[in-house]
Scaffold this motif. Structure first.
Motif, PDB file in Angstrom:
ATOM      1  N   THR A 235       8.551   0.993  -6.165  1.00  0.00           N
ATOM      2  CA  THR A 235       7.814  -0.279  -6.683  1.00  0.00           C
ATOM      3  C   THR A 235       7.412  -0.155  -8.074  1.00  0.00           C
ATOM      4  N   GLU A 236       7.897  -1.175  -8.767  1.00  0.00           N
ATOM      5  CA  GLU A 236       7.682  -0.870 -10.496  1.00  0.00           C
ATOM      6  C   GLU A 236       7.197  -2.359 -10.890  1.00  0.00           C
ATOM      7  N   VAL A 237       6.468  -2.283 -12.234  1.00  0.00           N
ATOM      8  CA  VAL A 237       5.950  -3.512 -12.828  1.00  0.00           C
ATOM      9  C   VAL A 237       7.229  -4.396 -13.475  1.00  0.00           C
ATOM     10  N   SER A 238       7.342  -5.550 -13.242  1.00  0.00           N
ATOM     11  CA  SER A 238       8.446  -6.364 -13.372  1.00  0.00           C
ATOM     12  C   SER A 238       8.497  -6.480 -14.928  1.00  0.00           C
ATOM     13  N   VAL A 239       9.812  -6.516 -15.376  1.00  0.00           N
ATOM     14  CA  VAL A 239      10.071  -7.022 -16.769  1.00  0.00           C
ATOM     15  C   VAL A 239      10.880  -8.052 -16.928  1.00  0.00           C
TER      16      VAL A 239
ATOM     17  N   VAL B 280       6.236  -5.255  -2.356  1.00  0.00           N
ATOM     18  CA  VAL B 280       5.824  -3.768  -2.465  1.00  0.00           C
ATOM     19  C   VAL B 280       6.503  -2.839  -1.383  1.00  0.00           C
ATOM     20  N   VAL B 281       7.193  -2.011  -1.616  1.00  0.00           N
ATOM     21  CA  VAL B 281       7.886  -1.231  -0.635  1.00  0.00           C
ATOM     22  C   VAL B 281       7.023   0.004  -0.600  1.00  0.00           C
ATOM     23  N   HIS B 282       6.781   0.409   0.801  1.00  0.00           N
ATOM     24  CA  HIS B 282       6.126   1.383   0.955  1.00  0.00           C
ATOM     25  C   HIS B 282       6.929   2.780   1.638  1.00  0.00           C
ATOM     26  N   ASP B 283       8.063   2.503   2.329  1.00  0.00           N
ATOM     27  CA  ASP B 283       8.721   3.582   2.522  1.00  0.00           C
ATOM     28  C   ASP B 283      10.061   3.056   3.036  1.00  0.00           C
ATOM     29  N   VAL B 284      10.950   3.988   3.213  1.00  0.00           N
ATOM     30  CA  VAL B 284      12.380   3.740   3.349  1.00  0.00           C
ATOM     31  C   VAL B 284      12.951   4.940   4.240  1.00  0.00           C
ATOM     32  N   PHE B 285      14.110   4.332   5.147  1.00  0.00           N
ATOM     33  CA  PHE B 285      14.646   5.432   6.007  1.00  0.00           C
ATOM     34  C   PHE B 285      16.249   4.803   5.843  1.00  0.00           C
ATOM     35  N   ILE B 286      16.938   5.802   5.733  1.00  0.00           N
ATOM     36  CA  ILE B 286      18.545   5.567   5.586  1.00  0.00           C
ATOM     37  C   ILE B 286      19.120   5.852   7.067  1.00  0.00           C
TER      38      ILE B 286
ATOM     39  N   THR C  62       4.851  -4.575   2.086  1.00  0.00           N
ATOM     40  CA  THR C  62       3.968  -5.646   1.991  1.00  0.00           C
ATOM     41  C   THR C  62       3.806  -6.537   0.743  1.00  0.00           C
ATOM     42  N   SER C  63       2.809  -7.591   0.802  1.00  0.00           N
ATOM     43  CA  SER C  63       2.455  -8.219  -0.539  1.00  0.00           C
ATOM     44  C   SER C  63       1.401  -7.706  -1.502  1.00  0.00           C
ATOM     45  N   GLN C  64       1.477  -7.787  -2.653  1.00  0.00           N
ATOM     46  CA  GLN C  64       0.764  -6.866  -3.623  1.00  0.00           C
ATOM     47  C   GLN C  64      -0.668  -7.675  -3.499  1.00  0.00           C
ATOM     48  N   TRP C  65      -0.602  -9.290  -3.426  1.00  0.00           N
ATOM     49  CA  TRP C  65      -1.778 -10.135  -3.682  1.00  0.00           C
ATOM     50  C   TRP C  65      -2.653  -9.799  -2.391  1.00  0.00           C
ATOM     51  N   GLY C  66      -3.661  -9.358  -2.645  1.00  0.00           N
ATOM     52  CA  GLY C  66      -4.731  -8.989  -1.837  1.00  0.00           C
ATOM     53  C   GLY C  66      -4.531  -8.578  -0.357  1.00  0.00           C
TER      54      GLY C  66
END
Length: 909
Positions: A269-273, A325-331, A347-351
């Motif tokens: 997860t990164e800050v959007s450009v 917001v991504v917390h974990d990934v499984f392939i 999840t969501s980043q807002w609150g």
């Protein structure tokens, strides 16, 4: 905003910034102040949150197992914390655990058995240097193991934070000791133990996503290799404050007709450009690099020439709510890489809105975005701002970011060092894809309220019908593990297990490839759990209604077992659609088998019943008639148990606790407990309190029976469990009782019997939960009301006496007390202070008022004023005798000599 949609997505809502334009939904507002803009966004988000909380889908676990109800194996060491790295070697049946300053080798079949351990601590001088840099000696300036990868059959490659000086070493598996080589870990391991980190070992090369400096301000995706080490460009367009969560390799070169290369995928997860927001907007990303990348010859030297990234979309389209917001990934890998499925928790980043989602993506969709999608490029706006827009022109050839394939080799481009500078410069400036990776079904597979998912693993199970199902295991920040199955494009949450008693977050989750064990790590320790608790389902109905693909009912042994594909039995029963009609039918139970409850008249009785399924509802019957909980005599305690207040003769009879569960269009009813309530007038009362309570105690019941439609057609054997035993025993046949199902639809009756722990001699034992029945609060409430009424009257009298109330009250006061005071007009007290008293003037003023006119009082306007004069001096008789000028001039200033140049200037006279 139109219709029921609160906005058109938050990211798309705020995409305008030219001339301070703000887009909210489909409305464009020009030059909105930042404060108003923030309030608008906040109001929109609160409205969206309300709609999502009201209408958003949920997944409720059917069964909840507490920590003490299931068999779990734990491992922990005194003084060791942060068990956050797990590595499984199923060939040697070993589980490696990386913790703070320690590495353990455990038996994967029983992790409580420790085979080996090694400690890796930080020297005192490095701890002191870490403390001088402002870090904590007790927590941060220690060595947290962050890399634990298999290098070969003889050694492991391990890295630790090493007091903010990342260090790597080799662990010999022969004697389980470190080789003390202490290689520089920058770019391979995180500095800060709290920083996000992801790594994967591919053919002896370590690929890591981490920070390259002490401050964590230089994020990189790095490959540590003896041949060629590569890293990402230090640019915001490449990586902008990323939080790495997972990395893995997809073997695309195997049997590839076009000679494609293996690819390593990173998730973060990164800050959007590309989107603009009032704050930092987070975006989930997927990035890839090619395994055979060697960097560029002149441009992008020792940098990735194949780095591309795209947005992962996980949203609720019907509500336009985005999980960003991504917390974990499984392939979930398959022999054909195009059929590989990627699962992620978001999840969501807002609150802390308490919404978590699981989204799935096809690897073929990911490959299409990177190989055929459009790029994004920077566009300057007003020479001071940069926006990202789609690049619609034709990209250079070979395609930027693509791995070397057979077509490139035919053009004499055998590796990335031979790529033209035009292609390399393009990928340097265009690492972001405009196309997005959409989830399967364009929405989440699972959404839960009031849950924050932390980790995910997925197992693919073949059921008895030879169909393959994906079983999703997700962990939460409260130490809970949830298991769900995808069936006919629907998700059914089978169960949830409390793995850790102290409700701490689960930091890592690992699944054995054989699908038998699951391992969870946290700060406190490691827990080993089976993937299924089939033995906990004591009847065929519960086994089928659980819809667990691991479990099947053995009709010969009358038990729910884990189905084994290698040794399948013909007598196993499984139906993942939840239809329990496939179970064998058993005989009804006579009321003689019900538990006898004897209570004194006018006492209270509690009949205890506990449903095993969270999806079922409780129905109580008295002599075959459904009881209404709206009756003041009956109360449901803890949702299931029945409390009868003041038992009378009409309350006596047979009570039955039924569990009704809806599965699609069918309804299944199960008799959980039965009681016979009666009076025993010969037993002397042990208390004079008529509200004493008689309670019952039952063991967990054994649901065994199911029938469909007419209950009279059921014939078989009833089984139950004796106290303290888990082995079903056969009860003798009893007289049949015919009970009418409570549903008008097809109802399956599933019978169980309560088995008392012991005969309770004192049937008037009181339950603390019913003590409130004894108290009579009417007198206390009356006294409280009188107290407040007296205080109200006293307050009214005081305000009336102090003349704080309106005139009608003051007239009443005067009539009662005989006062001559009159009510003053409204605002009279305020106006009195604004009137200036008459001041005796000087002799000159008296001479001026020869006609005997009386000087009137002046109203205080808040400004000090003086009589008009020619030079601002003290007024004299001469000035007072001069005739008054007309008030045409500004401010009524008498000035003949010089005009006023400015409106606020003093008038020169």
């Amino acid at each position: 905003m139109t219709g029921s949609r609160p906005l058109q997505t938050i990211m798309m809502a705020l995409r305008c910034r030219e001339k301070r334009l703000t887009c909210v939904g489909n409305i464009t507002v020009s030059k909105v102040p930042e404060s108003n803009m923030a309030l608008s966004v906040l109001s929109i988000f609160l409205g969206l949150l309300l709609e999502v909380s009201t209408h958003g889908p949920t997944g409720i676990p059917r069964t909840t197992w507490k920590h003490q109800e299931v068999n779990l194996i734990q491992f922990t060491e005194t003084g060791i914390f942060n068990y956050s790295i797990l590595l499984l070697n199923e060939d040697t049946n070993v589980l490696y655990v990386g913790a703070r300053e320690a590495i353990f080798e455990l038996d994967m079949e029983n992790i409580s058995v420790k085979k080996n351990e090694v400690f890796w601590k930080v020297p005192e001088e490095k701890q002191t240097a870490c403390v001088l840099k402002g870090k904590s000696r007790e927590t941060e300036c220690l060595n947290y193991i962050r890399v634990l990868q298999v290098l070969n059959d003889a050694s492991l490659y391990v890295c630790g934070t090493y007091a903010f000086q990342p260090t790597c070493d080799y662990l010999s598996l022969q004697d389980f000791k470190l080789e003390n080589k202490n290689e520089d870990g920058r770019g391979r391991c995180a500095f800060d133990p709290a920083q996000s980190f992801a790594s994967v070992m591919v053919d002896g090369d370590l690929y890591s996503g981490t920070a390259f400096n002490f401050l964590g301000s230089e994020p990189i995706i790095h490959r540590s290799s003896p041949q060629m080490s590569l890293r990402t460009e230090y640019s915001i367009s490449w990586l902008n404050e990323p939080s790495f969560v997972f990395a893995d390799v997809i073997r695309e070169s195997k049997n590839s007709p076009d000679g494609d290369d293996d690819k390593i995928y990173f998730f973060f997860t990164e800050v959007s450009v590309e989107y603009e927001f009032v704050g930092k907007l987070s975006i989930p990303r997927i990035a890839r690099v090619c395994k055979g990348d060697l960097g560029g010859q002149r441009t992008l030297q020792k940098k990735w020439t194949s780095f591309l990234k795209a947005k992962l979309v996980c949203s609720m389209p019907e509500l336009n709510f985005v999980f960003n917001v991504v917390h974990d990934v499984f392939i979930l890998k398959t022999p054909d890489w195009k059929e590989t499925v990627i699962y992620g928790v978001f999840t969501s980043q807002w609150g802390n809105i308490g919404l978590s989602a699981v989204c799935a993506y096809n690897m073929s969709t990911v490959d299409e975005v990177f190989s055929k999608g459009k790029y994004m490029q920077k566009a300057s706006v007003e020479q001071s701002h940069t926006k990202w827009v789609r690049y619609n022109a034709m990209p250079p050839s070979p395609r930027p970011g693509a791995c070397i394939n057979n077509i490139d080799r035919l053009q004499n481009i055998s590796d990335s060092l031979r790529l033209p500078d035009k292609t390399l410069q393009f990928i340097k400036d265009h690492p972001l894809m405009d196309d997005q990776v959409l989830p399967i079904g364009n929405g989440p597979k699972l959404i839960r309220r009031d849950v924050n998912y932390t980790q995910i693993v997925v197992d693919r199970v073949r059921a008895l019908n030879n169909n393959v199902y994906d079983v999703i295991f997700t962990s939460t920040d409260k130490g809970v593990l949830q298991k769900a199955i995808i069936y006919d494009n629907e998700v059914h949450v089978v169960e949830e297990i409390q793995l850790f008693t102290n409700f701490e977050p689960i930091k890592t989750l690992l699944l054995s490839s054989r699908g038998k064990w699951l391992y969870a790590g946290s700060d406190a320790g490691v827990v080993q759990s089976p993937t299924a608790f089939c033995e906990k389902y004591l009847s065929c109905a519960d086994c089928i209604l659980s819809r667990d693909p691991y479990c099947a009912w053995d009709s010969e042994d009358n038990s729910c077992v884990v189905q084994d594909h290698e040794s399948r039995k013909s007598n196993l029963i499984q139906n993942l659609n939840g239809d329990a009609n496939v179970c064998p039918r058993v005989k009804y139970v006579s009321s003689d088998d019900y538990q006898k409850i004897i209570v004194k008249p006018r006492n209270a009785a509690e009949l205890q019943c506990q449903l095993k399924s969270n999806l079922a509802k409780v129905v109580w019957k008295l002599n075959g008639t459904v009881l209404s909980v709206e009756d003041s005599r009956y109360h449901l305690l803890r949702g299931d148990s029945l409390l009868i207040l003041s038992v009378s003769e009409q309350d006596l009879g047979n009570y039955e606790c039924w569990s009704e569960e809806q599965v699609k269009s069918s309804s299944f009813a199960q008799l959980v407990a039965g009681f016979v309530l009666s009076f025993d007038l010969n037993v002397p009362s042990t208390t004079s309190d008529p509200t004493s309570t008689a309670t019952t105690t039952t063991t967990p019941l054994n649901p065994v029976i199911q029938t469909e439609g007419n209950a009279n057609t059921a014939e078989s054997t009833l089984t139950s469990t004796s106290p303290g035993s888990t082995t079903p025993t056969t009860l003798p046949s009893q007289t049949e009782t015919k009970l009418t199902p409570t549903s008008s639809t097809t109802v399956q009756t599933l019978w169980t019997l309560p088995i008392p722990i012991s005969d309770v001699p004192n049937l008037e034992t009181k339950d603390p939960s019913t003590e409130y029945i004894k108290s009579n609060n009417s007198n206390a409430l009356l006294l409280l009301f009188l107290l407040f009424f007296i205080l109200f009257l006293a307050l009214m009298a005081y305000n009336c006496y102090m003349q704080f109330l309106p005139p009608p009250c003051l007239k009443l006061r005067a009539a009662l007390l005989g006062s001559n005071k009159k009510a003053k007009p409204e605002y009279m007290a305020c106006e009195a202070g604004l009137i200036e008293p008459i001041v005796e003037k000087t002799v000159q003023i008296e001479a001026h008022n020869q006609n005997g006119a009386q000087q009137k009082g002046l109203r205080d306007t808040g400004y000090e004023t003086e009589p008009d004069c020619s030079n601002g001096k003290i007024p004299t008789t001469k000035h007072l005798e001069e005739p008054q000028e007309s008030k045409d001039k500004p401010f009524d200033v008498i000035c003949e000599s010089q005009p006023i140049e400015y409106a606020d200037a003093d008038a020169p006279c």
